[in-house]
Design a protein around this motif. Structure first.
Motif, PDB file in Angstrom:
ATOM      1  N   ARG A  22       0.838  -1.213   0.000  1.00 56.30           N
ATOM      2  CA  ARG A  22       0.000   0.000   0.000  1.00 56.30           C
ATOM      3  C   ARG A  22       0.866   1.252   0.000  1.00 56.30           C
ATOM      4  O   ARG A  22       0.591   2.199  -0.723  1.00 56.30           O
ATOM      5  CB  ARG A  22      -0.924  -0.001   1.211  1.00 56.30           C
ATOM      6  CG  ARG A  22      -1.747   1.256   1.351  1.00 56.30           C
ATOM      7  CD  ARG A  22      -3.212   0.971   1.242  1.00 56.30           C
ATOM      8  NE  ARG A  22      -3.978   2.184   1.462  1.00 56.30           N
ATOM      9  CZ  ARG A  22      -4.630   2.813   0.489  1.00 56.30           C
ATOM     10  NH1 ARG A  22      -4.625   2.330  -0.722  1.00 56.30           N
ATOM     11  NH2 ARG A  22      -5.306   3.906   0.742  1.00 56.30           N
ATOM     12  N   ARG A  23       1.932   1.261   0.790  1.00 57.64           N
ATOM     13  CA  ARG A  23       2.818   2.427   0.833  1.00 57.64           C
ATOM     14  C   ARG A  23       3.444   2.662  -0.535  1.00 57.64           C
ATOM     15  O   ARG A  23       3.493   3.791  -1.013  1.00 57.64           O
ATOM     16  CB  ARG A  23       3.900   2.241   1.894  1.00 57.64           C
ATOM     17  CG  ARG A  23       4.888   3.393   1.922  1.00 57.64           C
ATOM     18  CD  ARG A  23       5.876   3.260   3.063  1.00 57.64           C
ATOM     19  NE  ARG A  23       6.952   4.198   2.947  1.00 57.64           N
ATOM     20  CZ  ARG A  23       6.900   5.483   3.279  1.00 57.64           C
ATOM     21  NH1 ARG A  23       5.783   5.978   3.784  1.00 57.64           N
ATOM     22  NH2 ARG A  23       7.950   6.270   3.136  1.00 57.64           N
ATOM     23  N   GLU A  24       3.923   1.593  -1.163  1.00 55.53           N
ATOM     24  CA  GLU A  24       4.527   1.741  -2.490  1.00 55.53           C
ATOM     25  C   GLU A  24       3.499   2.247  -3.501  1.00 55.53           C
ATOM     26  O   GLU A  24       3.820   3.099  -4.339  1.00 55.53           O
ATOM     27  CB  GLU A  24       5.139   0.419  -2.954  1.00 55.53           C
ATOM     28  CG  GLU A  24       6.375   0.040  -2.179  1.00 55.53           C
ATOM     29  CD  GLU A  24       7.445   1.126  -2.197  1.00 55.53           C
ATOM     30  OE1 GLU A  24       7.762   1.651  -3.284  1.00 55.53           O
ATOM     31  OE2 GLU A  24       7.952   1.457  -1.113  1.00 55.53           O
ATOM     32  N   TYR A  25       2.275   1.735  -3.415  1.00 51.88           N
ATOM     33  CA  TYR A  25       1.222   2.191  -4.315  1.00 51.88           C
ATOM     34  C   TYR A  25       0.929   3.673  -4.099  1.00 51.88           C
ATOM     35  O   TYR A  25       0.803   4.441  -5.058  1.00 51.88           O
ATOM     36  CB  TYR A  25      -0.060   1.369  -4.121  1.00 51.88           C
ATOM     37  CG  TYR A  25      -1.260   2.007  -4.779  1.00 51.88           C
ATOM     38  CD1 TYR A  25      -1.408   1.962  -6.162  1.00 51.88           C
ATOM     39  CD2 TYR A  25      -2.210   2.688  -4.031  1.00 51.88           C
ATOM     40  CE1 TYR A  25      -2.498   2.570  -6.778  1.00 51.88           C
ATOM     41  CE2 TYR A  25      -3.292   3.301  -4.637  1.00 51.88           C
ATOM     42  CZ  TYR A  25      -3.429   3.243  -6.003  1.00 51.88           C
ATOM     43  OH  TYR A  25      -4.496   3.859  -6.611  1.00 51.88           O
ATOM     44  N   LEU A  26       0.823   4.100  -2.850  1.00 52.99           N
ATOM     45  CA  LEU A  26       0.521   5.501  -2.555  1.00 52.99           C
ATOM     46  C   LEU A  26       1.636   6.422  -3.035  1.00 52.99           C
ATOM     47  O   LEU A  26       1.371   7.519  -3.535  1.00 52.99           O
ATOM     48  CB  LEU A  26       0.266   5.684  -1.053  1.00 52.99           C
ATOM     49  CG  LEU A  26      -1.011   5.025  -0.525  1.00 52.99           C
ATOM     50  CD1 LEU A  26      -1.075   5.131   0.997  1.00 52.99           C
ATOM     51  CD2 LEU A  26      -2.249   5.639  -1.171  1.00 52.99           C
ATOM     52  N   LYS A  27       2.891   5.985  -2.892  1.00 54.84           N
ATOM     53  CA  LYS A  27       4.012   6.775  -3.399  1.00 54.84           C
ATOM     54  C   LYS A  27       3.943   6.870  -4.924  1.00 54.84           C
ATOM     55  O   LYS A  27       4.154   7.943  -5.495  1.00 54.84           O
ATOM     56  CB  LYS A  27       5.336   6.162  -2.958  1.00 54.84           C
ATOM     57  CG  LYS A  27       5.639   6.363  -1.490  1.00 54.84           C
ATOM     58  CD  LYS A  27       6.848   5.611  -0.991  1.00 54.84           C
ATOM     59  CE  LYS A  27       8.028   5.641  -1.893  1.00 54.84           C
ATOM     60  NZ  LYS A  27       9.176   4.896  -1.370  1.00 54.84           N
ATOM     61  N   TYR A  28       3.653   5.753  -5.584  1.00 53.08           N
ATOM     62  CA  TYR A  28       3.532   5.727  -7.045  1.00 53.08           C
ATOM     63  C   TYR A  28       2.387   6.635  -7.502  1.00 53.08           C
ATOM     64  O   TYR A  28       2.532   7.423  -8.439  1.00 53.08           O
ATOM     65  CB  TYR A  28       3.307   4.289  -7.510  1.00 53.08           C
ATOM     66  CG  TYR A  28       3.049   4.153  -8.976  1.00 53.08           C
ATOM     67  CD1 TYR A  28       4.079   4.298  -9.903  1.00 53.08           C
ATOM     68  CD2 TYR A  28       1.770   3.863  -9.446  1.00 53.08           C
ATOM     69  CE1 TYR A  28       3.839   4.167 -11.264  1.00 53.08           C
ATOM     70  CE2 TYR A  28       1.527   3.727 -10.796  1.00 53.08           C
ATOM     71  CZ  TYR A  28       2.562   3.880 -11.704  1.00 53.08           C
ATOM     72  OH  TYR A  28       2.323   3.750 -13.044  1.00 53.08           O
ATOM     73  N   LYS A  29       1.256   6.555  -6.821  1.00 55.79           N
ATOM     74  CA  LYS A  29       0.097   7.366  -7.169  1.00 55.79           C
ATOM     75  C   LYS A  29       0.416   8.849  -7.021  1.00 55.79           C
ATOM     76  O   LYS A  29       0.071   9.657  -7.897  1.00 55.79           O
ATOM     77  CB  LYS A  29      -1.089   6.985  -6.274  1.00 55.79           C
ATOM     78  CG  LYS A  29      -2.355   7.736  -6.566  1.00 55.79           C
ATOM     79  CD  LYS A  29      -3.469   7.300  -5.637  1.00 55.79           C
ATOM     80  CE  LYS A  29      -4.677   8.179  -5.802  1.00 55.79           C
ATOM     81  NZ  LYS A  29      -5.723   7.870  -4.825  1.00 55.79           N
ATOM     82  N   ALA A  30       1.080   9.223  -5.937  1.00 57.54           N
ATOM     83  CA  ALA A  30       1.448  10.629  -5.720  1.00 57.54           C
ATOM     84  C   ALA A  30       2.395  11.108  -6.819  1.00 57.54           C
ATOM     85  O   ALA A  30       2.272  12.239  -7.311  1.00 57.54           O
ATOM     86  CB  ALA A  30       2.083  10.804  -4.347  1.00 57.54           C
ATOM     87  N   LYS A  31       3.333  10.259  -7.207  1.00 53.52           N
ATOM     88  CA  LYS A  31       4.267  10.620  -8.277  1.00 53.52           C
ATOM     89  C   LYS A  31       3.519  10.834  -9.591  1.00 53.52           C
ATOM     90  O   LYS A  31       3.798  11.793 -10.318  1.00 53.52           O
ATOM     91  CB  LYS A  31       5.331   9.532  -8.424  1.00 53.52           C
ATOM     92  CG  LYS A  31       6.375   9.846  -9.446  1.00 53.52           C
ATOM     93  CD  LYS A  31       7.434   8.766  -9.494  1.00 53.52           C
ATOM     94  CE  LYS A  31       8.459   9.097 -10.569  1.00 53.52           C
ATOM     95  NZ  LYS A  31       9.499   8.083 -10.655  1.00 53.52           N
ATOM     96  N   LEU A  32       2.581   9.956  -9.903  1.00 51.18           N
ATOM     97  CA  LEU A  32       1.789  10.118 -11.122  1.00 51.18           C
ATOM     98  C   LEU A  32       0.989  11.413 -11.093  1.00 51.18           C
ATOM     99  O   LEU A  32       0.863  12.100 -12.105  1.00 51.18           O
ATOM    100  CB  LEU A  32       0.833   8.946 -11.311  1.00 51.18           C
ATOM    101  CG  LEU A  32       1.408   7.674 -11.903  1.00 51.18           C
ATOM    102  CD1 LEU A  32       0.327   6.602 -11.985  1.00 51.18           C
ATOM    103  CD2 LEU A  32       1.997   7.912 -13.274  1.00 51.18           C
ATOM    104  N   GLU A  33       0.439  11.745  -9.930  1.00 49.83           N
ATOM    105  CA  GLU A  33      -0.376  12.950  -9.815  1.00 49.83           C
ATOM    106  C   GLU A  33       0.464  14.220  -9.945  1.00 49.83           C
ATOM    107  O   GLU A  33      -0.014  15.219 -10.470  1.00 49.83           O
ATOM    108  CB  GLU A  33      -1.149  12.946  -8.502  1.00 49.83           C
ATOM    109  CG  GLU A  33      -2.255  11.909  -8.477  1.00 49.83           C
ATOM    110  CD  GLU A  33      -2.932  11.761  -7.130  1.00 49.83           C
ATOM    111  OE1 GLU A  33      -2.433  12.329  -6.132  1.00 49.83           O
ATOM    112  OE2 GLU A  33      -3.961  11.069  -7.068  1.00 49.83           O
ATOM    113  N   THR A  34       1.698  14.191  -9.485  1.00 47.84           N
ATOM    114  CA  THR A  34       2.542  15.391  -9.558  1.00 47.84           C
ATOM    115  C   THR A  34       3.322  15.484 -10.857  1.00 47.84           C
ATOM    116  O   THR A  34       3.471  16.552 -11.422  1.00 47.84           O
ATOM    117  CB  THR A  34       3.522  15.452  -8.375  1.00 47.84           C
ATOM    118  OG1 THR A  34       4.331  14.283  -8.368  1.00 47.84           O
ATOM    119  CG2 THR A  34       2.795  15.596  -7.057  1.00 47.84           C
ATOM    120  N   GLU A  35       3.822  14.355 -11.348  1.00 51.93           N
ATOM    121  CA  GLU A  35       4.677  14.365 -12.537  1.00 51.93           C
ATOM    122  C   GLU A  35       3.956  13.942 -13.809  1.00 51.93           C
ATOM    123  O   GLU A  35       4.459  14.162 -14.903  1.00 51.93           O
ATOM    124  CB  GLU A  35       5.873  13.444 -12.321  1.00 51.93           C
ATOM    125  CG  GLU A  35       6.754  13.858 -11.180  1.00 51.93           C
ATOM    126  CD  GLU A  35       7.868  12.867 -10.908  1.00 51.93           C
ATOM    127  OE1 GLU A  35       8.161  12.024 -11.786  1.00 51.93           O
ATOM    128  OE2 GLU A  35       8.441  12.935  -9.810  1.00 51.93           O
TER     129      GLU A  35
END
Length: 79
Positions: free
Chosen positions: A55-68
């Motif tokens: 879940r942590r890895e997914y949330l980090k990936y999701k945040a990266k997609l949303e910002t970049e």
């Protein structure tokens, strides 16, 4: 295996949150959070540990997609 009690769940979530705070404060340094990681793995059921780690890895990936935004693999190599 019986379901964890409310107190057990709370202790697990607190251990997870403590680990995640440490990881956020010390990016790239797993040794800095070894005590929190040990406590987290000791308190939480192993299936929860796997779930929360993913879940942590997914949330980090999701945040990266949303910002970049999404960058296709082909464009990463040519840029």
């Amino acid at each position: 295996m019986s379901a964890p009690s409310a107190a057990d769940r709370r202790r697990c979530w607190d251990a997870r949150d403590s680990l995640w705070v440490c990881m956020d404060e010390n990016p790239g340094s797993l040794s800095a959070c070894s005590q929190q990681r040990s406590r987290y793995e000791e308190i939480c059921p192993s299936t929860w540990v796997r779930y929360f780690d993913r879940r942590r890895e997914y949330l980090k990936y999701k945040a990266k997609l949303e910002t970049e935004g999404f960058v296709p693999h082909d464009q990463k190599q040519t840029s």
